[in-house]
Design an enzyme around this catalytic site. Structure first.
Site, PDB file in Angstrom:
ATOM      1  N   TYR A   1      35.668  53.977  66.684  1.00 27.93           N
ATOM      2  CA  TYR A   1      37.045  52.977  65.848  1.00 27.93           C
ATOM      3  C   TYR A   1      37.501  53.647  64.926  1.00 27.93           C
ATOM      4  O   TYR A   1      38.738  53.834  64.697  1.00 27.93           O
ATOM      5  CB  TYR A   1      35.902  51.795  65.632  1.00 27.93           C
ATOM      6  CG  TYR A   1      36.993  50.903  65.234  1.00 27.93           C
ATOM      7  CD1 TYR A   1      37.890  49.979  66.202  1.00 27.93           C
ATOM      8  CD2 TYR A   1      37.077  50.607  63.761  1.00 27.93           C
ATOM      9  CE1 TYR A   1      38.684  48.825  65.616  1.00 27.93           C
ATOM     10  CE2 TYR A   1      38.174  49.522  63.451  1.00 27.93           C
ATOM     11  CZ  TYR A   1      38.787  48.658  64.289  1.00 27.93           C
ATOM     12  OH  TYR A   1      39.662  47.710  63.732  1.00 27.93           O
TER      13      TYR A   1
ATOM     14  N   LYS B   1      41.336  54.797  64.873  1.00 29.31           N
ATOM     15  CA  LYS B   1      42.406  54.343  63.896  1.00 29.31           C
ATOM     16  C   LYS B   1      43.022  55.387  63.098  1.00 29.31           C
ATOM     17  O   LYS B   1      44.262  55.151  62.610  1.00 29.31           O
ATOM     18  CB  LYS B   1      41.691  53.025  63.196  1.00 29.31           C
ATOM     19  CG  LYS B   1      41.336  51.702  63.859  1.00 29.31           C
ATOM     20  CD  LYS B   1      42.378  51.150  64.542  1.00 29.31           C
ATOM     21  CE  LYS B   1      42.192  49.753  65.187  1.00 29.31           C
ATOM     22  NZ  LYS B   1      43.238  49.058  65.798  1.00 29.31           N
TER      23      LYS B   1
END
Ligand code: NAP
Length: 248
Positions: free
Chosen positions: A156, A160
């Site tokens: 993740y 990002k």
């Protein structure tokens, strides 16, 4: 105000995306409420917008942002239906948390494909229209995890952080035609994504937030509405943390 603007918000069936869609519509925009699996929830968001007395309106469009060709079709359909697109919000995102030494290749790839490649796909297919119009706003939803990293979120956080690099490169490519591209990095926001955490984990996170509370979806939607508006015409390539001071 966003009167007469056409805005695509990906992942707008729930959470932050649905609040961004409602906020844009309150400011007069025509919003395309994108979803992947939650058709009924997306339709409920659009119905709520269309039932409100404001000048904004909404339609839904189901499309997996991880699918390059499906995103191309979605953008073509928007142009066919509305004649133009003015604002793109890349909000669709997923988590598949786990420690890196135990993380499967599939969990790594799925998060990258949705969170990072999904943003590339929609930007890839809308940028030609933005360039032709010599106007456009791209708002990518990153995360403080992409700035600070987060144990248990290697996939993740990488996605990002990738969104931040994508944002800055796209901002540089499109700036000469008046198109802006910025990222919002939310901190801990109460949505389905964070509901799965235990109360103890939520308390531990809250203790790290200088403003002393977790965020709500409106905190992010207000920043998105600002970045989408004329008031933000001179802002591009920026990452705006909306996190109660968590990442400072
Ligand atoms: P959420 O409540 O879990 O909602 C996620 C949304 O993304 C849903 O509308 C979902 O649609 C959509 N989506 C997921 N995969 C998709 C795909 N392949 N194609 C199209 N849509 C897809 O999440 P949230 O908390 O609102 O998060 C929204 C964004 O903010 C994400 O990018 C997330 O990473 C970011 N963010 C959230 C937090 C937080 O604390 N909540 C913090 C930092 C950043 P369906 O239900 O239809 O599948």
């Amino acid at each position: 105000m966003l009167a007469d603007k056409v805005a695509l918000v990906t992942g707008a069936s729930r959470g932050i995306g649905s609040e961004i869609a409602k906020t844009f519509a309150r400011e007069g925009a025509c919003v395309i409420v994108n979803y992947n699996g939650s058709k009924e929830r997306a339709e409920a968001v659009a119905q709520e917008i269309n039932a409100a007395c404001g000048s904004g309106s909404a339609v839904t469009y189901g499309c997996n942002v991880a699918d390059f060709a499906a995103c191309e079709e979605m953008i073509k359909e928007i142009i066919k239906q509305f004649g133009h697109i003015d604002i793109l919000v890349n909000n669709a995102g997923i988590t598949r948390d786990g420690l890196v030494m135990k993380m499967s290749e599939e969990d790594f790839d799925r998060v990258i494909e949705t969170n990072l490649k999904g943003a590339f796909h929609t930007i890839r297919h809308t940028s030609r229209y933005f360039l032709k119009q010599r106007a456009g706003r791209i708002i990518n939803i990153s995360s403080v995890s992409g700035i600070m990293g987060n144990a248990g979120q290697a996939n993740y956080s990488a996605s990002k952080a990738g969104v931040i690099g994508l944002t800055k490169s796209v901002a540089r490519e499109l700036a000469s035609r008046g198109v802006t591209c910025n990222a919002i990095a939310p901190g801990f926001i109460t949505t389905d994504m964070t509901d799965a955490m235990t109360d103890a984990a939520k308390e531990a996170v809250t203790a790290q937030i200088p403003l002393g509370r977790v965020g709500n979806v409106a905190d992010i939607a207000e920043m998105a509405a600002f970045l989408a508006s004329e008031r933000a015409a001179y802002i591009t390539g920026q990452v705006i943390a909306v996190d109660g001071g968590m990442s400072m």
